[in-house]
Scaffold this active site. Structure first.
Site, PDB file in Angstrom:
ATOM      1  N   THR A 108       0.814  -1.226   0.000  1.00  0.00           N
ATOM      2  CA  THR A 108       0.000   0.000   0.000  1.00  0.00           C
ATOM      3  C   THR A 108       0.848   1.277   0.000  1.00  0.00           C
ATOM      4  O   THR A 108       0.302   2.369  -0.080  1.00  0.00           O
ATOM      5  CB  THR A 108      -0.913   0.047   1.243  1.00  0.00           C
ATOM      6  OG1 THR A 108      -0.078   0.011   2.406  1.00  0.00           O
ATOM      7  CG2 THR A 108      -1.890  -1.116   1.271  1.00  0.00           C
ATOM      8  N   LYS A 109       2.155   1.149   0.116  1.00  0.00           N
ATOM      9  CA  LYS A 109       3.001   2.342   0.246  1.00  0.00           C
ATOM     10  C   LYS A 109       3.215   3.013  -1.116  1.00  0.00           C
ATOM     11  O   LYS A 109       2.910   2.441  -2.152  1.00  0.00           O
ATOM     12  CB  LYS A 109       4.330   1.975   0.915  1.00  0.00           C
ATOM     13  CG  LYS A 109       4.151   1.331   2.300  1.00  0.00           C
ATOM     14  CD  LYS A 109       3.650   2.300   3.378  1.00  0.00           C
ATOM     15  CE  LYS A 109       2.944   1.647   4.528  1.00  0.00           C
ATOM     16  NZ  LYS A 109       3.776   1.011   5.533  1.00  0.00           N
TER      17      LYS A 109
END
Ligand SMILES: *Cc1c(COP(=O)(O)O)cnc(C)c1O
Length: 394
Positions: free
Chosen positions: A188-189
């Site tokens: 998700t980064k």
């Protein structure tokens, strides 16, 4: 609901291009799946992106690993206190514990949601040896003040840059203020390798030790044994960990990093659309950007204050779930979790800003992969959840 509406918007879905697919395919066909030339290339590219020497970075397999080995390499005494924020992922705190150290919390500033310098100062004792600030949501902590405090009390500083790969303050990149900067390439980064991390270090001996620790404690030349030079003996110089990044991961990262600015610009457009679309609602939207910093734009968080909206945060999440718009919560204060309460006697009321934010905050989708139609759908869903019955307009 039409077909498009029924598709779930996945929170934090990465933007993956054909370049990544081709590079992973090439790695798999090359026969070299472990730590090799692509990890070296990714490290060099990351160092260049951060305006550092290639020898100042070390790729690892998560930010959690990066934090852990940084603390070990920092040479902190067993049982020493490390100050961090309650508004972080549990990994920050767990890494402190696994490094044989004792976590101590200092509350956040309610506007920036980053650790408060005054709260750090109040938490310093004779046992304090390090500070781990988290650049929350991509917003820089007050690093000049934190570094001044660290110098005064002779403390190490390890920046948790999991949200802040693009962030800088006065043109100085996140992760280069402290002794170490730790980055995450979790799915998700802002830059992903599936799972992955990076350590940035200022001291050559310390970053060399990070490399040794991240690869079983094999002497530093062992790092270079991955290649076509034939078999080489290695020596174990300390009890290390299995934290190395692989070429499969780096193959993704190389192309992610090449698009980091492009993706940031896309998120900036989405961010501004959200800010405009929600300005008439009875919710708290993110603080304005400061003129002297680049915000990493990792999380767009709103606060659902029941007193104003007559709706709890969890009711709001349920409404968003029902229309399949994936949201996140960053974070329930770490002082709310039973393990830490039992181990350290932490009480949520002692960190009141983090506790309140943790009970009210929601992260909306902010991925560069979102289409314009999806962004409009997020906006409409937020407005419907809050104002479906005409309430909650300012
Ligand atoms: C994601 C995250 C981590 C952990 O990163 P991993 O790469 O998943 O280990 C640590 N700290 C913060 C603030 C994070 O958001």
């Amino acid at each position: 609901m039409n077909q498009v509406e029924s598709d779930a918007i996945i929170f934090g879905a990465p933007s993956i291009g054909d370049e990544e697919l081709r590079e992973v395919d090439a790695v798999l066909r090359s026969g070299w799946l472990g730590t090799g030339p692509r990890v070296a290339a990714f490290e060099a590219q990351f160092a260049q992106f951060k305006a550092l020497e290639a020898a100042q970075v070390a790729a690892v397999n998560s930010c959690t690993a990066a934090l852990h080995v940084s603390m070990v390499a920092a040479g902190l005494e067993r049982g020493a206190e490390v100050i961090t924020t309650p508004l972080t992922f549990c990994a920050t705190v767990n890494a402190i514990i696994h490094a044989g150290l004792r976590p101590v919390l200092a509350d956040v500033d309610p506007i920036s949601q980053c650790i408060s310098v005054e709260a750090i100062e109040a938490a310093i004792t004779s046992r304090t040896q390090a500070i781990i600030p988290v650049h929350f949501a991509g917003r820089m902590c007050d690093m000049p003040a934190i570094m001044a405090l660290a110098r005064k009390h002779n403390l190490k500083v390890i920046e948790d840059c999991a949200h802040a790969v693009e962030a800088d303050l006065h043109d100085k990149p996140a992760g280069t203020f402290g002794d170490f900067g730790c980055f995450s390439f979790y799915v998700t980064k802002n830059v992903t390798t599936g799972e992955g991390g990076m350590v940035v270090g200022q001291n050559q001996d310390e970053i060399n030790r990070v490399r040794v620790l991240a690869l079983h404690g094999l002497d530093k030349d062992a790092w270079h044994r991955f290649g076509d030079k034939g078999y080489k003996h290695y020596k174990v110089v300390e009890a290390g960990f299995k934290y190395n990044m692989t070429d499969i991961q780096a193959a993704i990262g190389i192309h992610q990093l090449a698009r980091v600015k492009q993706n940031w610009k896309r998120r900036k457009i989405i961010w501004e659309q959200y800010q405009n679309a929600f300005s008439d609602l009875e919710i708290v939207t993110p603080a304005e950007f400061l003129p002297n910093q680049t915000h990493g734009l990792h999380l767009y968080t709103i606060r659902i204050t029941p007193a104003a909206t007559l709706l709890s945060r969890d009711d709001f999440l349920e409404k968003m779930n029902a229309v399949r718009v994936g949201c996140g919560v960053h974070y329930v204060s770490v002082a709310e979790h039973p393990f830490y309460q039992d181990s350290f006697g932490w009480k949520p009321e002692n960190y009141r800003h983090s506790t309140q934010i943790g009970r009210e905050t929601v992260s909306l989708p902010l991925s560069a992969a979102l289409t314009d139609a999806q962004v409009e759908r997020v906006i409409r869903s937020v407005r419907d959840a809050l104002c479906g019955d005409g309430r909650n307009k300012k």
